[in-house]
Scaffold this motif. Structure first.
Motif, PDB file in Angstrom:
ATOM      1  N   PHE A  37       0.816  -1.254   0.000  1.00 63.71           N
ATOM      2  CA  PHE A  37      -0.122  -0.209  -0.126  1.00 63.71           C
ATOM      3  C   PHE A  37       0.889   1.398  -0.112  1.00 63.71           C
ATOM      4  CE2 PHE A  37       0.844  -0.176   4.604  1.00 63.71           C
ATOM      5  CZ  PHE A  37       0.954   1.239   4.977  1.00 63.71           C
ATOM      6  N   LEU A  38       0.293   2.312  -0.486  1.00 64.41           N
ATOM      7  CA  LEU A  38       0.967   3.760  -0.343  1.00 64.41           C
ATOM      8  C   LEU A  38      -0.238   4.532   0.063  1.00 64.41           C
ATOM      9  CD1 LEU A  38       0.346   5.671  -2.951  1.00 64.41           C
ATOM     10  CD2 LEU A  38       2.022   4.424  -3.969  1.00 64.41           C
ATOM     11  N   ILE A  39       0.328   5.701   0.773  1.00 63.56           N
ATOM     12  CA  ILE A  39      -0.648   6.903   1.149  1.00 63.56           C
ATOM     13  C   ILE A  39       0.031   8.130   0.886  1.00 63.56           C
ATOM     14  CG2 ILE A  39      -0.073   6.349   3.418  1.00 63.56           C
ATOM     15  CD1 ILE A  39      -2.886   7.573   4.241  1.00 63.56           C
ATOM     16  N   GLY A  40      -0.351   9.184   0.441  1.00 58.94           N
ATOM     17  CA  GLY A  40       0.354  10.196   0.096  1.00 58.94           C
ATOM     18  C   GLY A  40      -0.474  11.452  -0.045  1.00 58.94           C
ATOM     19  N   ASN A  41       0.071  12.676  -0.112  1.00 57.58           N
ATOM     20  CA  ASN A  41      -0.480  13.698  -0.342  1.00 57.58           C
ATOM     21  C   ASN A  41       0.182  14.945  -1.053  1.00 57.58           C
ATOM     22  OD1 ASN A  41      -0.360  17.085   1.419  1.00 57.58           O
ATOM     23  ND2 ASN A  41      -2.375  16.241   1.044  1.00 57.58           N
ATOM     24  N   ASN A  42      -0.571  15.607  -1.946  1.00 57.35           N
ATOM     25  CA  ASN A  42       0.008  16.572  -3.094  1.00 57.35           C
ATOM     26  C   ASN A  42      -0.676  17.968  -2.570  1.00 57.35           C
ATOM     27  OD1 ASN A  42       1.593  17.460  -5.246  1.00 57.35           O
ATOM     28  ND2 ASN A  42      -0.379  17.356  -6.297  1.00 57.35           N
ATOM     29  N   THR A  43       0.045  18.872  -2.384  1.00 52.95           N
ATOM     30  CA  THR A  43      -0.635  20.098  -2.024  1.00 52.95           C
ATOM     31  C   THR A  43       0.118  21.388  -3.040  1.00 52.95           C
ATOM     32  OG1 THR A  43      -1.044  19.724   0.134  1.00 52.95           O
ATOM     33  CG2 THR A  43      -0.810  21.916  -0.299  1.00 52.95           C
ATOM     34  N   VAL A  44      -0.800  22.248  -3.699  1.00 46.06           N
ATOM     35  CA  VAL A  44      -0.255  23.192  -4.341  1.00 46.06           C
ATOM     36  C   VAL A  44      -0.660  24.676  -3.925  1.00 46.06           C
ATOM     37  CG1 VAL A  44      -0.239  24.178  -6.918  1.00 46.06           C
ATOM     38  CG2 VAL A  44      -0.350  21.569  -6.527  1.00 46.06           C
ATOM     39  N   ILE A  45       0.076  25.523  -3.724  1.00 47.28           N
ATOM     40  CA  ILE A  45      -0.124  26.767  -3.125  1.00 47.28           C
ATOM     41  C   ILE A  45       0.446  27.735  -4.106  1.00 47.28           C
ATOM     42  CG2 ILE A  45       0.583  28.434  -1.142  1.00 47.28           C
ATOM     43  CD1 ILE A  45       1.142  25.800   0.608  1.00 47.28           C
ATOM     44  N   GLN A  46      -0.494  28.779  -4.363  1.00 47.89           N
ATOM     45  CA  GLN A  46      -0.180  29.889  -5.320  1.00 47.89           C
ATOM     46  C   GLN A  46      -0.572  31.356  -4.660  1.00 47.89           C
ATOM     47  OE1 GLN A  46      -0.717  29.175  -9.439  1.00 47.89           O
ATOM     48  NE2 GLN A  46      -0.077  31.126 -10.081  1.00 47.89           N
ATOM     49  N   PRO A  47       0.054  31.539  -3.636  1.00 54.28           N
ATOM     50  CA  PRO A  47      -0.499  32.985  -3.031  1.00 54.28           C
ATOM     51  C   PRO A  47      -0.588  34.215  -3.944  1.00 54.28           C
ATOM     52  CG  PRO A  47       1.999  32.486  -2.372  1.00 54.28           C
ATOM     53  CD  PRO A  47       1.374  31.602  -3.264  1.00 54.28           C
ATOM     54  N   THR A  48       0.408  34.325  -4.957  1.00 55.77           N
ATOM     55  CA  THR A  48       0.233  35.453  -6.044  1.00 55.77           C
ATOM     56  C   THR A  48       0.481  34.772  -7.357  1.00 55.77           C
ATOM     57  OG1 THR A  48       2.568  35.970  -5.884  1.00 55.77           O
ATOM     58  CG2 THR A  48       1.174  36.854  -4.165  1.00 55.77           C
ATOM     59  N   GLU A  49       0.192  35.519  -8.455  1.00 56.48           N
ATOM     60  CA  GLU A  49       0.621  35.043  -9.831  1.00 56.48           C
ATOM     61  C   GLU A  49       2.061  34.613 -10.062  1.00 56.48           C
ATOM     62  OE1 GLU A  49      -1.036  37.673 -12.825  1.00 56.48           O
ATOM     63  OE2 GLU A  49      -3.293  37.229 -12.174  1.00 56.48           O
ATOM     64  N   LYS A  50       2.900  35.411  -9.182  1.00 58.72           N
ATOM     65  CA  LYS A  50       4.232  35.087  -9.440  1.00 58.72           C
ATOM     66  C   LYS A  50       4.842  34.049  -8.790  1.00 58.72           C
ATOM     67  CE  LYS A  50       5.271  40.049  -9.817  1.00 58.72           C
ATOM     68  NZ  LYS A  50       6.288  41.213  -9.359  1.00 58.72           N
ATOM     69  N   TRP A  51       4.226  33.301  -7.790  1.00 52.19           N
ATOM     70  CA  TRP A  51       4.703  32.515  -6.734  1.00 52.19           C
ATOM     71  C   TRP A  51       3.845  31.055  -6.913  1.00 52.19           C
ATOM     72  CZ3 TRP A  51       9.460  32.401  -4.601  1.00 52.19           C
ATOM     73  CH2 TRP A  51       9.997  33.779  -4.357  1.00 52.19           C
TER      74      TRP A  51
END
Length: 663
Positions: free
Chosen positions: A556-570
């Motif tokens: 088995f595997l368990i995972g997480n993927n999180t994407v953060i974009q506070p502004t258009e530049k970052w």
């Protein structure tokens, strides 16, 4: 320790702060299954869609063949877009796609990455030089990967240094003219040394011109070609069974530039599509290129044509460009009210005869000789909710390969597909790549049936069953055998939440230790939940494997993927996966985000954790810089890999750096 890791991942999955619209990669994953794809095929898909994202297709000027570059659009959806455009005129916003019932909500989300709605400009006129200089756009992309560990080959064996790097340059003038060059270097390959006196180990270069009078499409340089269902020629994408549930078809003839960093799976020369009239088109193509090959002891014949593309050691370098391959062909197609029909002829010639060791039983009918010729016809007929399509091919020795597909829209929410295929054990083609269970367009007879039920835009239920029979022994199978594959999946979206469930049972036959056929049952499941907001998204997933042959294997595997974009530049991406499998039999696969053209999928076997962190910064519209660090830490071993790839430690870390300039 393991409980702490899983707890951290669950916490990250439920508490992420922040991306401006989710990227297209997770959306694409929901339409396909990584286990159906080889690494090279997935890289092809990423290359093509990344290229389309960089240069979206104008929905107002696109021809049918332009839309067919988008792999998840089927013929019905393309036809409905063109009909909407004909009836209502120019599309001012992609939001209008919601007015086309055949395009699902999920696909509309994806299309926003690869289409644009711009005014219609004058067609079929050669652009003036001043316009090319003034309005043409250019892009330079540099990419490098640095390992923080040493392989055995880095110390003794590899001809080059341990870094991987590449350079990409492209000029494009709308969708009419495109010029590009790609130089790529794998870790361990010599740079400006040995046989690589021109620097990079691999170069791809191309000039493409489109919509120039009778010339609908012209490519000079390296290109990829797909005819029909790929039974004779397919250098393009090849999707798996799950993708077919979502209408990701591959029954089109397409010619496109080879802009990949891969040195294999392409042709080199010239290819063109001539539009004789509104209904008739003629495709012509010529290719001459060197191919890597293992020669037999007499050095006068070829044992194997190689497709790895690696030239890291003296043995690999000695096989580089050992033979030449010539390809010439044509396809004449005619479109009528309810479909089309095409007739193709392809010749393939080698400088040395192909002579594999056919004393090995499963290789008895492998391709042999210097000259190969194929004729095929591809066809499509549509009437109302019924669609019939396919391709039938004959090799020079009059052996047959055929694939035929029926799509029926039973009701508005229910679609049924049936695919029949028969590939003779004596049919051979050096350039084919089509729908199959065994991985070859040879020695397979099967039927695939699927149903896709979407009663609302929120819910999709899908099921397929695929039976394949192999009349002749295969690798690790010493007699006639069969496989039976089933999958049931659910996709549900409500508000900002998306739920996914998938269960797959694959029953196949394989040799045991006494070379007797035994049954192998593979049970695999996946559950995923994701949450998306305008400035952030997070996904939590769990996969499991249960394989029964002579023994039982679990994983088995368990995972997480999180994407953060506070502004258009970052933009920030963090991904973590914990895996625990008994062995290679219970291995599992997971997609991983990367820089442009650099996303990939990983295979996990054993016990350990994989985590990566990527940050992308665009200070201006011209400049972009991206950095990624990734670590794989094994808990059950002191060495990783084998042979020249062996690393004498339990953990490996890589850093990738990418910079882009647009002007």
């Amino acid at each position: 320790m393991k409980k702490k890791i899983i707890t951290i991942m669950l916490f990250c999955g439920l508490y992420a702060i922040t991306s401006q619209a989710q990227s297209w990669e997770p959306l694409l994953q929901q339409l396909t299954d990584l286990e159906d794809l080889e690494a090279e095929q997935w890289e092809d898909i990423i290359e093509i869609l990344t290229e389309l994202q960089q240069h979206p297709i104008n929905v107002n000027t696109a021809a049918t063949d332009d839309f067919r570059q988008i792999p998840f659009l089927n013929d019905q959806e393309i036809e409905d877009i063109e009909e909407y455009r004909y009836r209502y005129g120019m599309i001012s916003s992609l939001g209008e796609l919601a007015m086309i019932p055949s395009i699902s909500y999920h696909k509309r989300q994806l299309l926003h990455y690869f289409l644009c709605a711009e005014p219609i400009q004058e067609k079929n006129v050669m652009p003036k030089m001043k316009d090319l200089l003034k309005y043409g756009k250019q892009q330079l992309l540099l990419n490098g990967k640095v390992p923080f560990y040493k392989r055995k080959g880095d110390e003794q064996g590899y001809l080059g240094y341990p870094y991987r790097h590449q350079i990409r340059y492209q000029y494009h003038y709308g969708d009419r003219i495109k010029v590009g060059i790609v130089g790529a270097q794998d870790a361990g390959e010599p740079f400006f040394a040995g046989k690589n006196t021109m620097g990079y180990d691999h170069y791809s270069y191309y000039l493409q011109m489109k919509k120039m009078g009778i010339v609908e499409n012209l490519i000079i340089g390296k290109y990829r070609l797909n005819i029909g269902a790929g039974l004779v020629v397919n250098n393009g994408m090849s999707f798996g069974k799950t993708a077919l549930l979502s209408g990701m078809e591959n029954n089109h003839t397409t010619i496109r530039p080879h802009s990949s960093s891969s040195s294999v799976n392409c042709l080199q020369g010239i290819a063109t599509t001539l539009k004789i009239n509104k209904k008739t088109a003629l495709d012509l193509f010529l290719s001459y290129q060197q191919k890597d090959a293992t020669l037999n002891k007499d050095s006068q014949s070829v044992s194997t044509i190689l497709t790895s593309g690696y030239h890291r050691t003296k043995a690999e370098m000695d096989k580089k460009g050992n033979i030449t391959q010539q390809v010439a062909g044509t396809r004449l197609s005619y479109e009528y009210a309810h479909g089309y029909v095409g007739l193709s002829g392809v010749y393939i010639g080698l400088s040395l005869p192909l002579n594999p060791d056919t004393n090995i039983v499963y290789r008895k009918y492998y391709a042999k000789g210097r000259h190969f010729f194929h004729v095929s016809t591809d066809y499509q007929y549509r009437y109302g909710r019924f669609l019939f399509s396919g391709e039938t091919a004959i090799s020079q020795n009059m052996h047959l390969a055929t694939l035929n597909k029926i799509n029926i829209s039973v009701t508005e929410p229910l679609d049924i597909s049936i695919i029949q295929r028969f590939y003779s054990k004596k049919y051979t083609s050096l350039l084919s790549k089509g729908f199959s269970e065994g991985g070859r367009v040879q020695n397979e007879n099967g039927i695939y049936i699927s149903a896709n039920y979407h009663p609302s835009r929120n819910l999709i239920l899908s099921y397929y069953t695929d039976y394949a029979y192999f009349a002749w022994p295969r690798y690790q199978v010493s007699a006639a055998s069969h496989t039976w594959d089933h999958q049931l999946s659910l996709h549900y979206q409500i508000g900002d939440w998306t739920f996914q469930m998938r269960y797959r049972l694959r029953q196949k036959q394989k040799d045991d230790e006494q070379s007797q056929l035994m049954k192998v049952n593979e049970h695999k499941g996946k559950v995923g939940i994701s949450y998306q907001k305008p400035k952030w998204s997070s996904e939590l997933y769990l996969q499991s494997a249960h394989v029964i042959n002579e023994k039982k294997h679990h994983g088995f595997l368990i995972g997480n993927n999180t994407v953060i974009q506070p502004t258009e530049k970052w933009k920030i991406n963090a991904q973590i996966t914990y895996y625990n499998t008994d062995d290679y039999n219970s291995r599992l696969y997971q997609y991983e985000h990367g820089p442009l053209y650099g996303s990939s999928f990983s295979m996990f076997s054993g016990k350990g954790i994989r985590y990566s962190f990527m940050i992308r910064f665009e200070p201006t519209r011209r400049w972009m810089i991206c950095g990624k660090i990734g670590t794989t830490d094994y808990f059950d071993r002191d060495t990783i890999g084998s042979g020249y790839q062996q690393v004498d430690r339990s953990s490996i870390t890589d850093i990738e750096i990418q910079a882009r300039l647009k002007w």
